[in-house]
Scaffold this motif. Structure first.
Motif, PDB file in Angstrom:
ATOM      1  N   LEU A 276     -11.844  12.197   5.304  1.00 47.54           N
ATOM      2  CA  LEU A 276     -11.913  10.840   5.506  1.00 47.54           C
ATOM      3  C   LEU A 276     -11.065   9.908   4.517  1.00 47.54           C
ATOM      4  CD1 LEU A 276     -13.539   9.365   7.805  1.00 47.54           C
ATOM      5  CD2 LEU A 276     -15.245   8.707   6.202  1.00 47.54           C
ATOM      6  N   LEU A 277     -11.523  10.743   3.122  1.00 45.84           N
ATOM      7  CA  LEU A 277     -10.781   9.842   2.011  1.00 45.84           C
ATOM      8  C   LEU A 277      -9.095   9.755   2.251  1.00 45.84           C
ATOM      9  CD1 LEU A 277     -12.839  10.469  -1.216  1.00 45.84           C
ATOM     10  CD2 LEU A 277     -12.324   8.182  -0.050  1.00 45.84           C
ATOM     11  N   SER A 278      -8.807  11.123   2.475  1.00 39.28           N
ATOM     12  CA  SER A 278      -7.319  11.279   2.261  1.00 39.28           C
ATOM     13  C   SER A 278      -6.668  10.460   3.432  1.00 39.28           C
ATOM     14  CB  SER A 278      -6.976  12.642   2.060  1.00 39.28           C
ATOM     15  OG  SER A 278      -7.563  13.562   3.413  1.00 39.28           O
ATOM     16  N   ALA A 279      -7.359  10.707   4.682  1.00 38.36           N
ATOM     17  CA  ALA A 279      -7.078   9.830   5.712  1.00 38.36           C
ATOM     18  C   ALA A 279      -6.718   8.620   5.413  1.00 38.36           C
ATOM     19  CB  ALA A 279      -7.862  10.148   6.948  1.00 38.36           C
ATOM     20  N   ALA A 280      -7.824   7.845   4.802  1.00 36.02           N
ATOM     21  CA  ALA A 280      -7.672   6.640   4.481  1.00 36.02           C
ATOM     22  C   ALA A 280      -6.834   6.003   3.563  1.00 36.02           C
ATOM     23  CB  ALA A 280      -9.102   6.074   3.954  1.00 36.02           C
ATOM     24  N   ILE A 281      -6.534   7.106   2.622  1.00 36.36           N
ATOM     25  CA  ILE A 281      -5.317   6.658   1.909  1.00 36.36           C
ATOM     26  C   ILE A 281      -3.905   6.958   2.403  1.00 36.36           C
ATOM     27  CG2 ILE A 281      -4.201   7.953  -0.289  1.00 36.36           C
ATOM     28  CD1 ILE A 281      -6.559   8.016  -1.655  1.00 36.36           C
ATOM     29  N   SER A 282      -3.802   7.790   3.049  1.00 40.30           N
ATOM     30  CA  SER A 282      -2.333   8.068   3.668  1.00 40.30           C
ATOM     31  C   SER A 282      -2.356   6.958   4.545  1.00 40.30           C
ATOM     32  CB  SER A 282      -2.404   9.407   4.002  1.00 40.30           C
ATOM     33  OG  SER A 282      -3.195   9.704   5.180  1.00 40.30           O
ATOM     34  N   ASP A 283      -3.344   6.778   5.294  1.00 37.16           N
ATOM     35  CA  ASP A 283      -3.277   5.469   6.469  1.00 37.16           C
ATOM     36  C   ASP A 283      -2.782   4.460   5.797  1.00 37.16           C
ATOM     37  OD1 ASP A 283      -3.395   4.596   8.882  1.00 37.16           O
ATOM     38  OD2 ASP A 283      -5.263   3.317   8.073  1.00 37.16           O
ATOM     39  N   MET A 284      -3.520   4.078   4.574  1.00 37.87           N
ATOM     40  CA  MET A 284      -3.057   2.781   4.001  1.00 37.87           C
ATOM     41  C   MET A 284      -1.728   2.922   3.480  1.00 37.87           C
ATOM     42  SD  MET A 284      -4.416   1.006   0.629  1.00 37.87           S
ATOM     43  CE  MET A 284      -2.904   1.940   0.011  1.00 37.87           C
ATOM     44  N   ARG A 285      -1.544   3.892   2.935  1.00 42.39           N
ATOM     45  CA  ARG A 285      -0.058   4.156   2.249  1.00 42.39           C
ATOM     46  C   ARG A 285       1.082   3.845   3.414  1.00 42.39           C
ATOM     47  NH1 ARG A 285      -0.524   8.968  -1.497  1.00 42.39           N
ATOM     48  NH2 ARG A 285      -0.229   7.848  -3.631  1.00 42.39           N
ATOM     49  N   SER A 286       0.586   4.680   4.558  1.00 37.88           N
ATOM     50  CA  SER A 286       1.790   4.209   5.640  1.00 37.88           C
ATOM     51  C   SER A 286       1.762   2.850   6.167  1.00 37.88           C
ATOM     52  CB  SER A 286       1.729   5.494   6.596  1.00 37.88           C
ATOM     53  OG  SER A 286       0.437   5.266   7.210  1.00 37.88           O
ATOM     54  N   THR A 287       0.790   2.243   6.263  1.00 38.68           N
ATOM     55  CA  THR A 287       0.702   1.093   6.806  1.00 38.68           C
ATOM     56  C   THR A 287       1.482  -0.052   5.967  1.00 38.68           C
ATOM     57  OG1 THR A 287      -1.684   1.625   7.407  1.00 38.68           O
ATOM     58  CG2 THR A 287      -0.931  -0.704   7.625  1.00 38.68           C
ATOM     59  N   SER A 288       1.040   0.260   4.709  1.00 33.46           N
ATOM     60  CA  SER A 288       1.417  -0.836   3.584  1.00 33.46           C
ATOM     61  C   SER A 288       2.934  -0.469   3.254  1.00 33.46           C
ATOM     62  CB  SER A 288       0.681  -0.958   2.232  1.00 33.46           C
ATOM     63  OG  SER A 288       0.232   0.251   1.836  1.00 33.46           O
ATOM     64  N   GLU A 289       3.249   0.777   3.457  1.00 38.51           N
ATOM     65  CA  GLU A 289       4.637   1.011   3.443  1.00 38.51           C
ATOM     66  C   GLU A 289       5.365   0.533   4.449  1.00 38.51           C
ATOM     67  OE1 GLU A 289       6.237   4.207   1.484  1.00 38.51           O
ATOM     68  OE2 GLU A 289       5.315   3.258   0.132  1.00 38.51           O
ATOM     69  N   GLY A 290       4.843   0.165   5.569  1.00 35.92           N
ATOM     70  CA  GLY A 290       5.315  -0.360   6.980  1.00 35.92           C
ATOM     71  C   GLY A 290       5.683  -1.809   6.976  1.00 35.92           C
ATOM     72  N   THR A 291       5.319  -2.669   5.953  1.00 39.63           N
ATOM     73  CA  THR A 291       5.471  -4.023   5.996  1.00 39.63           C
ATOM     74  C   THR A 291       5.942  -4.429   4.672  1.00 39.63           C
ATOM     75  OG1 THR A 291       3.351  -4.670   5.464  1.00 39.63           O
ATOM     76  CG2 THR A 291       3.362  -4.044   7.781  1.00 39.63           C
ATOM     77  N   LEU A 292       6.881  -5.144   4.615  1.00 42.85           N
ATOM     78  CA  LEU A 292       7.389  -5.640   3.376  1.00 42.85           C
ATOM     79  C   LEU A 292       7.281  -6.999   3.275  1.00 42.85           C
ATOM     80  CD1 LEU A 292       9.545  -5.286   0.859  1.00 42.85           C
ATOM     81  CD2 LEU A 292      11.195  -5.960   2.742  1.00 42.85           C
ATOM     82  N   THR A 293       6.521  -7.551   2.368  1.00 37.70           N
ATOM     83  CA  THR A 293       6.118  -9.203   2.376  1.00 37.70           C
ATOM     84  C   THR A 293       7.068  -9.626   1.180  1.00 37.70           C
ATOM     85  OG1 THR A 293       3.799  -8.540   2.713  1.00 37.70           O
ATOM     86  CG2 THR A 293       4.153 -10.658   1.826  1.00 37.70           C
ATOM     87  N   ILE A 294       7.837 -10.568   1.595  1.00 33.77           N
ATOM     88  CA  ILE A 294       8.855 -11.207   0.805  1.00 33.77           C
ATOM     89  C   ILE A 294       8.188 -12.739   0.443  1.00 33.77           C
ATOM     90  CG2 ILE A 294      11.159 -11.877   0.698  1.00 33.77           C
ATOM     91  CD1 ILE A 294      11.893  -9.994   2.957  1.00 33.77           C
ATOM     92  N   ASN A 295       8.315 -13.018  -0.463  1.00 30.43           N
ATOM     93  CA  ASN A 295       7.809 -14.338  -0.945  1.00 30.43           C
ATOM     94  C   ASN A 295       9.085 -15.080  -1.621  1.00 30.43           C
ATOM     95  OD1 ASN A 295       7.073 -16.571  -2.894  1.00 30.43           O
ATOM     96  ND2 ASN A 295       5.089 -16.059  -1.852  1.00 30.43           N
ATOM     97  N   ALA A 296       9.707 -16.042  -0.817  1.00 27.74           N
ATOM     98  CA  ALA A 296      10.764 -16.683  -1.287  1.00 27.74           C
ATOM     99  C   ALA A 296      10.480 -18.199  -1.377  1.00 27.74           C
ATOM    100  CB  ALA A 296      11.949 -16.360  -0.472  1.00 27.74           C
ATOM    101  N   THR A 297      11.339 -19.074  -1.838  1.00 26.82           N
ATOM    102  CA  THR A 297      11.335 -20.360  -2.125  1.00 26.82           C
ATOM    103  C   THR A 297      11.674 -20.868  -0.567  1.00 26.82           C
ATOM    104  OG1 THR A 297      13.678 -20.660  -2.400  1.00 26.82           O
ATOM    105  CG2 THR A 297      12.137 -20.784  -4.204  1.00 26.82           C
ATOM    106  N   ALA A 298      11.236 -21.990  -0.001  1.00 24.92           N
ATOM    107  CA  ALA A 298      11.531 -22.383   1.131  1.00 24.92           C
ATOM    108  C   ALA A 298      13.257 -22.436   1.475  1.00 24.92           C
ATOM    109  CB  ALA A 298      10.942 -23.687   1.633  1.00 24.92           C
ATOM    110  N   THR A 299      13.659 -22.950   0.512  1.00 20.60           N
ATOM    111  CA  THR A 299      15.228 -23.099   0.765  1.00 20.60           C
ATOM    112  C   THR A 299      15.840 -21.799   0.964  1.00 20.60           C
ATOM    113  OG1 THR A 299      15.027 -24.595  -1.172  1.00 20.60           O
ATOM    114  CG2 THR A 299      17.154 -24.359  -0.472  1.00 20.60           C
TER     115      THR A 299
END
Lengths: 303, 303
Positions: free
Chosen positions: B80-103
């Motif tokens: 369960l633990l390692s599944a949770a970790i690898s799952d979290m890894r792949s999910t967050s590997e899978g979305t890139l959050t970019i913070n930019a100025t509106a401009t």
DNA sequence: TTTCATGCATCAACCCTCTTGATCCATATA
DNA sequence: TATATGGATCAAGAGGGTTGATGCATGAAA
């Protein structure tokens, strides 16, 4: 490499607590750690995962998306773990496995164990019998009854009772030679396991150190219980611990022709691994013996 | 007190591996530990539980009842633990959050991000815009686009593009005063955010260091995009980064009356936490910028 | 039987992880 | 403005955990 490096279970454990409290300080209190330690572990985990798990807001922290995703599963896993442990604890606290010699088991334990079970209704008893020496590393047992000197490395020993012995035989067999009057009469009969040193000791004590026992190399049974059975069946004279066969005497199946009993320095002991001495079930068993067996005491007759 | 003392997760982890391999040595190999370390951890666990978990038979070990009861649950928990970790890894590997100025977001990213997504179909992009400075501890973002000097402690910065600026206004507004011929003409109009240092810099560069800007303390908008919108609407003259408004120029909504552009030493940078530099998604984003933006390079113009 | 191979236990010594305590900083509250 | 709360950072130290050598017991092979 340290194990915690590859799979940060400790960090996860800390994370779980922090996620629950949403506070480093509180989590630290629960786990008995300082806030610093908690901070360190969380940072460790975050670095390892490459993800922030908490947002550090002023005066409170919040789970990030990643953290929120991780937390419930980690919680579940740890609940499972601690459940498994406490479950195992209570189950195994609940059954006491006693390993004893067949003789002791059938002649003393079987008769008194009822009291233990009355006193400890929540403890199930498993009684196993093996021949002589047991090794707690190789046998599953909580406690054992052994015959010996009371000194075993790594084991704690409590004295149970002295071990003494005297010839016994069936009344019919005695009659067949016109009764047993003096020790040498026994030599007219078949000696069950004449190689047993007990015979030599006993004859010597009786005043016949030169009795020719070796002339009768018959059966070698090993277990007292078996020898007793053979004696009851009239197959010969056995040398036994008389207390164990009072019933047979009362029922007329065995007689003890002489008062003389001998000892060889080996006695009955309760033993268990030093490390397990605080287990509740072992305590309970000690209490039972203290109550039931007047001679029971730790490390008693070093002669 | 060490955490592993209260709840021996490491020992449990070792136990799990041993129970699977039924061998201390093999388990050690799997975990990257010596056989000694495994032995130590198992003994630790056994002492803590007050139960033997393995029977040491010659050349092989066996689970005791207690061990057999514990093993599956522990396995499950760790899975369960390692599944949770690898799952979290792949999910967050899978979305890139970019913070930019509106401009920057609306004028550059919005236009080029499609390429990134074509190149990285497995990475989802989340684009957030905030005003200026972001703190990776307080905002959930993988990378950010910042304007500055390219030096932030703990952050790695890659140069994106120079930031220069020049006055811009709507053609109608220019006509309203008979056209804008020379810099001082601008002062006849409402200056959008005259407090902006860019104005002073620009007028100085244009040869009018004493232009009386302070006389017109009108709107303070902060975000370039808003100022641009105000300019398009004909509310005044804004000082903008011309490249961002080429469309508006092409569509006749804005004009750039003078060729002269200025800089203030602040430029656009891609930044992210030093520690996250190896994350696949961040690598991918860097690769995308290298490909798309000729000026992209790490830590470039220190002037 | 003797010899060899396998596998765990034990021991002493050492390293590095983890913990601690002090201090600093930011923010919310009064 | 002053105070309290809560986390981050730092240096220092302890001890848990690891290693490598060695010993022991047993099963397999010679």
């Amino acid at each position: 490499m340290k194990i915690s490096k590859q799979f940060p279970v400790n960090a996860l454990r800390v994370f779980e607590a922090v996620a629950r409290h949403l506070s480093f300080t509180k989590a630290g209190e629960e786990l008995g750690l300082t806030q610093t330690a908690v901070s360190y572990q969380i940072k460790l985990l975050e670095d390892l995962l490459g993800e922030s798990l908490f947002l550090r807001r002023p005066r409170r922290i919040t789970l990030t998306d990643a953290g929120a995703r991780l937390a419930p599963k980690v919680s579940e896993a740890f609940e499972l773990l601690s459940a498994a442990i406490s479950d195992m604890r209570s189950t195994s606290e609940g059954t006491l496995t006693i390993n004893a010699t067949a003789t002791f088991a059938s002649h003393w334990l079987a008769r008194h164990l009822g009291i233990f079970q009355l006193d400890n209704p929540r403890i199930a008893v498993r009684l196993e019998t093996t021949q002589e020496i047991i090794d707690f590393n190789k046998t599953e047992a909580d406690v054992a009854i052994r015959v010996g000197q009371g000194q075993w490395p790594g084991l704690r020993a409590h004295f149970l009772m002295r071990n003494h012995f005297t010839p016994m035989l069936s009344p019919k067999l005695a009659e067949s030679i016109g009764g047993v009057r003096e020790p040498l009469d026994l030599l007219k009969l078949r000696i069950i396991d004449p190689g047993d040193r007990w015979w030599r000791i006993w004859f010597t004590a009786a005043g016949y150190p030169d009795a020719e026992l070796d002339l009768y190399p018959r059966s070698k049974m090993g277990a007292q219980a078996l020898e007793a059975a053979a004696a009851v069946a009239g197959h010969g004279v056995a040398i036994l611990r008389p207390e164990f066969y009072q019933d047979d005497v009362a029922m007329g199946r065995l007689i003890q022709p002489f008062e003389l009993t001998c000892e060889d320095g080996s006695h009955y002991w309760l033993v268990y691994p030093e490390a397990r001495r605080h287990a509740a079930k072992i305590r309970a068993f000690r209490a039972f013996l203290t109550k039931t067996l007047p001679s029971f005491e730790e490390r008693a007759p070093l002669e």
